[in-house]
Design an enzyme around this catalytic site. Structure first.
Site: not given
Ligand code: GUN
Length: 292
Positions: A54, A98, A121
Site C-alpha cells: 500500500k 490493518q 476502507d
Molecule cells: N486485511 C485484509 N484485508 C483488509 C482490508 O481490506 N483492509 C484492512 N484494513 N485490513 C485488511
C-alpha cells in the site's frame, strides 16, 4: 473451451495511471498532497506485506503515506488514542487500520472510532449504510475492485445471476449490496444483478453455484470451488488469497475449472492488485471531502 484470463494486474495499472493523474491535478490545484496513514499493530508477516504494498502504491500515485506501528501487546486504548490523534490531524486524509488485530483488541470498537470522512476502507457503519442505500461516500476496496474488473473486461452484470460464496463484512456482504443497486458510477450495466449470497450454512451449495452466470469466491479456503460446481461458460472471480505449500492459491481450483469456465481471475494477479488501487482512489476522495 479455455477460459479467458482476466488480467487484474493490467487493469489495476491502467486505473492507477488515471488516479496518479487525478492526484497530480488535485495537488497542483489545492497545494495539498493526499495522505494515507496506515496503522499496523504487531508484526504479522502477511500484514507487513500488505502495508508495504500500500505504501509503495501510494508513493507511485503521488499520495503521501505514513506508517504508525504499535507493539503486538498494545491495548485497545493505545490504539484508540492513536486513531483519535489521526482523526484530529488535518494533514492526514485517510486512515487504514490493518486487519486482523491482536485478540486483546475489539476490532469493531476500533473501526467505529475512525472518522467516517477518513474511513478509506468503508468499514464504518455510516459508510456501510450509505453503500446499502446506494449513495456511497467511499466504496469498499475489494468489492469495488471486483466491479472494476468486470466493467473493464466488458462483462455486463445487469440481469445476471451472481452467486457470492462468503458473507464477510469486507467482501461478501458489501459486494452483494453493491451489485443489487439500480445505478453506479460505472453505469447501470455494472450493477442490477440478481444476487445470491452463500455461506457455511448454505444447503446444497453446488446446486446454487451451478446457477451462477458470475460466481464470486470469497471463502478463504484453498481451491474450494471445483469444476463440478460451476456452469459451463461462467465468469469466475476469485477473491481468495491462501498461502499453501504450493505458494499463493485462490479459493477456486484454477487448473481444474479452466476448461469449463468462460473467464476467470488468476491468483495472484487478479482481484488483489485492484484492492490497493481502489484504496488510492478512496484516499483522493477523502482529501477532496476534507477540503471544504
Ligand atoms: N486485511 C485484509 N484485508 C483488509 C482490508 O481490506 N483492509 C484492512 N484494513 N485490513 C485488511
Amino acid at each position: 473451451m479455455t477460459a479467458r484470463i482476466l488480467d487484474g494486474k493490467a487493469i489495476s495499472a491502467a486505473i492507477r495511471q488515471e488516479i496518479a493523474a487525478d492526484v497530480a491535478e488535485y495537488t497542483q490545484q489545492h497545494r495539498v498532497t493526499p495522505c494515507l496513514a496506515a496503522v499496523l499493530v504487531g508484526e504479522d508477516p502477511a500484514s507487513e506485506v500488505y502495508v508495504r504494498n500500500k505504501q509503495r502504491a501510494c508513493e507511485k500515485a503521488g499520495i503521501q503515506s505514513q506508517l504508525h506501528r504499535l507493539p503486538v501487546d498494545a491495548s485497545e486504548s493505545d490504539l484508540l488514542t492513536r486513531v483519535g490523534q489521526l482523526n484530529q490531524d488535518s494533514q492526514v486524509h485517510g486512515i487504514l487500520v490493518q486487519l486482523p488485530l491482536p485478540k486483546q483488541i475489539d476490532e469493531t470498537q476500533v473501526l467505529d472510532a475512525v472518522h467516517p470522512w477518513k474511513d478509506v476502507d468503508a468499514f464504518h457503519p455510516e459508510n456501510v449504510g450509505l453503500v446499502v442505500q446506494g449513495r456511497p461516500r467511499f466504496l469498499p476496496c475489494t468489492p469495488h475492485g471486483v466491479l472494476q474488473i468486470l466493467h473493464r473486461s466488458e462483462i455486463a452484470v445487469a440481469g445476471k445471476q451472481v452467486v457470492i460464496v462468503g458473507r464477510s463484512e469486507i467482501v461478501g456482504k458489501p459486494l452483494g449490496n453493491m451489485l443489487v443497486q439500480r445505478g453506479s458510477e460505472l453505469g447501470p450495466q455494472a450493477v442490477n444483478a440478481t444476487v445470491t449470497i452463500c455461506h457455511s450454512r448454505t444447503a446444497d451449495l453446488a446446486q446454487i453455484t451451478r446457477q451462477a452466470d458470475i460466481l464470486v469466491a470469497a471463502i478463504g479456503q484453498a481451491k474450494f470451488i471445483t469444476a463440478d460446481m460451476i456452469k459451463p461458460g461462467a465468469v469466475l472471480i476469485d477473491v481468495g488469497i491462501n498461502r499453501t505449500d504450493d505458494g499463493l492459491v485462490g479459493d477456486i481450483d484454477f487448473e481444474g475449472v479452466l476448461d469449463v469456465a468462460g473467464a476467470i481471475t488468476p491468483v495472484p494477479g487478479g482481484v488483489g492488485p485492484l484492492t490497493v488501487t481502489m484504496l488510492l482512489r478512496n484516499t483522493l476522495t477523502a482529501a477532496k471531502i476534507q477540503l471544504a
